[in-house]
Design a protein around this motif. Structure first.
Motif, mmCIF file in Angstrom:
data_model
loop_
_atom_site.group_PDB
_atom_site.id
_atom_site.type_symbol
_atom_site.label_atom_id
_atom_site.label_comp_id
_atom_site.label_asym_id
_atom_site.label_seq_id
_atom_site.Cartn_x
_atom_site.Cartn_y
_atom_site.Cartn_z
ATOM 1 N N LEU A 91 0.859 -1.182 -0.043
ATOM 2 C CA LEU A 91 -0.027 0.030 0.027
ATOM 3 C C LEU A 91 0.865 1.368 -0.033
ATOM 4 O O LEU A 91 1.886 1.363 0.770
ATOM 5 C CB LEU A 91 -0.865 -0.017 1.123
ATOM 6 C CG LEU A 91 -1.599 -1.083 1.429
ATOM 7 C CD1 LEU A 91 -2.540 -1.428 2.919
ATOM 8 C CD2 LEU A 91 -2.512 -1.371 0.416
ATOM 9 N N VAL A 92 0.527 2.146 -0.821
ATOM 10 C CA VAL A 92 1.636 3.242 -1.121
ATOM 11 C C VAL A 92 0.535 4.588 -1.032
ATOM 12 O O VAL A 92 -0.452 4.741 -1.410
ATOM 13 C CB VAL A 92 2.105 3.082 -2.508
ATOM 14 C CG1 VAL A 92 3.000 4.708 -2.761
ATOM 15 C CG2 VAL A 92 2.711 2.030 -2.737
ATOM 16 N N ALA A 93 0.984 5.330 0.195
ATOM 17 C CA ALA A 93 0.386 6.244 0.534
ATOM 18 C C ALA A 93 -1.320 6.111 0.526
ATOM 19 O O ALA A 93 -2.018 6.914 -0.115
ATOM 20 C CB ALA A 93 0.714 7.708 -0.129
ATOM 21 N N ALA A 94 -1.740 5.140 0.925
ATOM 22 C CA ALA A 94 -3.104 4.554 0.736
ATOM 23 C C ALA A 94 -4.224 5.021 1.792
ATOM 24 O O ALA A 94 -3.747 5.199 2.834
ATOM 25 C CB ALA A 94 -3.063 2.983 0.498
ATOM 26 N N MET A 95 -5.566 5.022 1.499
ATOM 27 C CA MET A 95 -6.513 5.100 2.608
ATOM 28 C C MET A 95 -6.656 3.886 2.971
ATOM 29 O O MET A 95 -6.297 2.810 2.401
ATOM 30 C CB MET A 95 -7.774 5.488 1.887
ATOM 31 C CG MET A 95 -7.591 7.122 1.154
ATOM 32 S SD MET A 95 -8.931 7.662 0.062
ATOM 33 C CE MET A 95 -10.525 7.818 1.181
ATOM 34 N N LEU A 96 -6.896 3.671 4.328
ATOM 35 C CA LEU A 96 -7.064 2.306 4.992
ATOM 36 C C LEU A 96 -8.575 2.275 5.691
ATOM 37 O O LEU A 96 -8.679 3.169 6.483
ATOM 38 C CB LEU A 96 -6.031 2.346 6.026
ATOM 39 C CG LEU A 96 -4.512 2.251 5.489
ATOM 40 C CD1 LEU A 96 -3.932 2.396 6.867
ATOM 41 C CD2 LEU A 96 -4.188 1.176 5.003
ATOM 42 N N PRO A 97 -9.373 1.794 4.971
ATOM 43 C CA PRO A 97 -10.770 1.514 5.647
ATOM 44 C C PRO A 97 -10.749 0.649 6.816
ATOM 45 O O PRO A 97 -10.243 -0.269 7.117
ATOM 46 C CB PRO A 97 -11.529 0.963 4.239
ATOM 47 C CG PRO A 97 -10.484 0.036 3.639
ATOM 48 C CD PRO A 97 -9.127 0.902 3.816
ATOM 49 N N ALA A 98 -11.831 0.893 7.454
ATOM 50 C CA ALA A 98 -12.385 0.240 8.598
ATOM 51 C C ALA A 98 -13.740 -0.503 8.186
ATOM 52 O O ALA A 98 -14.274 -0.053 7.022
ATOM 53 C CB ALA A 98 -12.652 1.122 9.902
#
Length: 226
Positions: A91-98
């Motif tokens: 993951l590169v500068a990625a959004m991380l969902p819950a």
């Protein structure tokens, strides 16, 4: 080399395959198979499921798959892991969902909105998009990126992320220290909280695939065991 990998790259919001052409060149130079996915991100009827469909189609017939997901691509990559065998996510500068969180709610839920509001207060106004995305990109590449980019449709932003948890796939996170969209101090905490890992760090802004393509490719290869 540890073996040929298949790198399947998921661009971020409004991103197109061209954005990653310099990184693709580096990965291919080392003998790897690479495809940057053409997402339906300008289609207002397309959501995360349709984005995952596009990635699965692009990955067809490939083995030893490494998903490389940038920015909004962090919402899509885990969905792909539920459908096809994936050796690793980078993951590169990625959004991380819950679980249950939509991309539209993510900004407020993660504290990103508050971080950016404070920056706007200190700077006396909102930053220009060129500052957020292309401040360290060579001008000619930045101009072409803007010309080729798409207006990101709203399709995915109101729909909840459907997974109950992150998939059990080896995962690495690459953080860009000079990222002005996702400030490093804030993003480090989010990676630790939501993934339970320490991010790898490199210099560069949100579009390091254009500003530092060789270093980005080398780090992706190392993180994926190539």
């Amino acid at each position: 080399m540890a073996g040929k990998k298949s790198y399947v790259i998921i661009p971020g919001a409004g991103g197109v395959p061209w954005d990653w052409h310099l990184v693709e060149d580096e990965l291919r130079r080392h003998g790897h198979d690479v495809v940057a996915v053409d997402l339906p991100n300008d289609d207002p009827s397309a959501g995360l499921a349709e984005y995952a469909d596009a990635v699965v189609r692009a990955a067809a017939g490939r083995t030893d798959i490494v998903l490389v997901a940038h920015s909004l691509g962090g919402f899509t990559a885990p969905l792909v892991c539920e459908r096809i065998p994936v050796a690793r996510m980078v993951l590169v500068a990625a959004m991380l969902p819950a679980p249950g969180e939509s991309p539209g709610d993510w900004w407020q839920n993660t504290g990103h909105s508050a971080v950016m509001a404070e920056r706007e207060r200190l700077d006396g106004g909102p930053p220009d998009e060129s500052v957020l995305f292309h401040h360290d990109v060579p001008p000619e590449l930045a101009a072409e990126s803007v010309a080729r980019g798409r207006a990101q449709a709203d399709g995915p932003f109101g729909r909840p992320w459907p997974l109950p948890h992150w998939p059990q796939v080896p995962t690495s996170f690459l953080l860009c220290r000079d990222d002005r969209l996702f400030p490093a101090a804030w993003l480090r905490g989010l990676v630790r909280e939501r993934l339970g890992i320490e991010p790898e760090e490199m210099d560069g802004g949100h579009c390091a695939f254009l500003s530092r393509p060789r270093e980005l490719a080398e780090r992706v290869m190392r993180l994926s065991g190539a």
